[in-house]
Design a protein around this motif. Structure first.
Motif, short mmCIF file in Angstrom:
data_model
loop_
_atom_site.label_atom_id
_atom_site.label_comp_id
_atom_site.label_asym_id
_atom_site.label_seq_id
_atom_site.Cartn_x
_atom_site.Cartn_y
_atom_site.Cartn_z
N ARG A 53 0.83 -1.20 0.00
CA ARG A 53 0.00 0.00 0.00
C ARG A 53 0.87 1.25 0.00
O ARG A 53 0.55 2.24 -0.66
N SER A 54 1.95 1.25 0.74
CA SER A 54 2.85 2.39 0.76
C SER A 54 3.48 2.63 -0.60
O SER A 54 3.59 3.78 -1.05
N TYR A 57 0.87 4.18 -2.88
CA TYR A 57 0.68 5.60 -2.55
C TYR A 57 1.83 6.45 -3.09
O TYR A 57 1.61 7.51 -3.69
N ARG A 61 1.57 9.30 -5.92
CA ARG A 61 2.03 10.65 -5.60
C ARG A 61 3.11 11.10 -6.57
O ARG A 61 3.10 12.24 -7.04
#
Length: 250
Positions: A53-54, A57, A61
């Motif tokens: 998930r990181s 993200y 971004r």
């Protein structure tokens, strides 16, 4: 005194035995309750999910930042390109108006009245050119050229409206009949036979517009004053001896 003997049942016997045995646990766990068993596999799966998930993200971004940077760079480059074009290629330049030559045709002199012994009739022809240095065409309206001799208007010539293409030059010929009653008092027979220089002045005004791609528009007003020297003699067609013009564009 009688001694009472307590009757001890099976339950009481067990309880009494439990009290006497210090190693016996006080309570026995229910066989239906199992403690949570954890191992390294569950923690690793949770950590993997969090890392994924990181990464997602961070990737989103990074993509958003990259897109914003590209858009900002594109806008800046387009602005710089538009500014450079506006100051160089698309800059509206002043058209150049030139009086090439003036010709007197059909000069005719004869004996006039007692007040004006010599009567002069002539047709004046002017060759005017308009040079357009812009990257777009220059449209101009109907123009007017006034000719003066000795402070008097000797004729007015009109030229039709038209258009000058990008980086092109258009020549116009305007013709008018000289007003004999304005020039005759200043002419005598000797001048017509032996020749004489005559100084004329002219005023030309042309209005028009340059339209570059519908973005850069400019209305132009061209005014030109000329001093013309004509050498007339022997009743022949005479061209201008010298022409000096000053043009102003606003």
């Amino acid at each position: 005194m009688a001694t009472e003997t307590a009757t001890v049942g099976p339950y009481n016997a067990a309880a009494a035995a439990g009290k006497e045995d210090p190693t016996r646990p006080l309570a026995v766990a229910s066989p239906t309750v199992h403690p949570e068993v954890t191992d390294g596999a569950g923690d690793e799966e949770v950590a993997t999910t969090r890392r994924w998930r990181s990464m997602q993200y961070l990737r989103k971004r990074r993509c958003a930042i990259w897109c914003c940077g590209c858009c900002a760079t594109t806008v800046v480059l387009l602005g710089i390109a538009a500014l450079v074009l506006a100051l160089t290629v698309f800059k509206v330049k002043d058209p150049v108006l030139t009086m090439n030559r003036v010709t007197l045709e059909g000069v005719d002199g004869d004996l006039g009245t007692e007040r004006h012994p010599v009567s002069v009739n002539a047709t004046l022809s002017a060759d005017i050119s308009i040079k357009n240095p812009n990257v777009a065409s220059f449209r101009f309206a109907r123009s007017e050229t006034d000719f003066y001799y000795a402070g008097e208007t000797v004729g007015v010539a009109y030229a039709p409206d038209g258009e000058v293409g990008a980086d092109r030059t258009v020549r116009m010929n305007v013709t008018l009949d000289v007003l004999a009653d304005r020039i005759s008092p200043n002419v005598n027979a000797t001048d017509l036979i032996f020749g004489q220089d005559y100084n004329l002045t002219s005023y030309t005004e042309i209005t028009g517009r340059v339209n570059v791609l519908g973005i850069y528009k400019r209305d132009l007003d061209i005014k030109m004053n000329c001093s013309i020297t004509l050498e007339v003699g022997a009743f022949t067609t005479v061209q201008s001896k010298s022409t000096n013009c000053v043009a102003n564009v606003s």
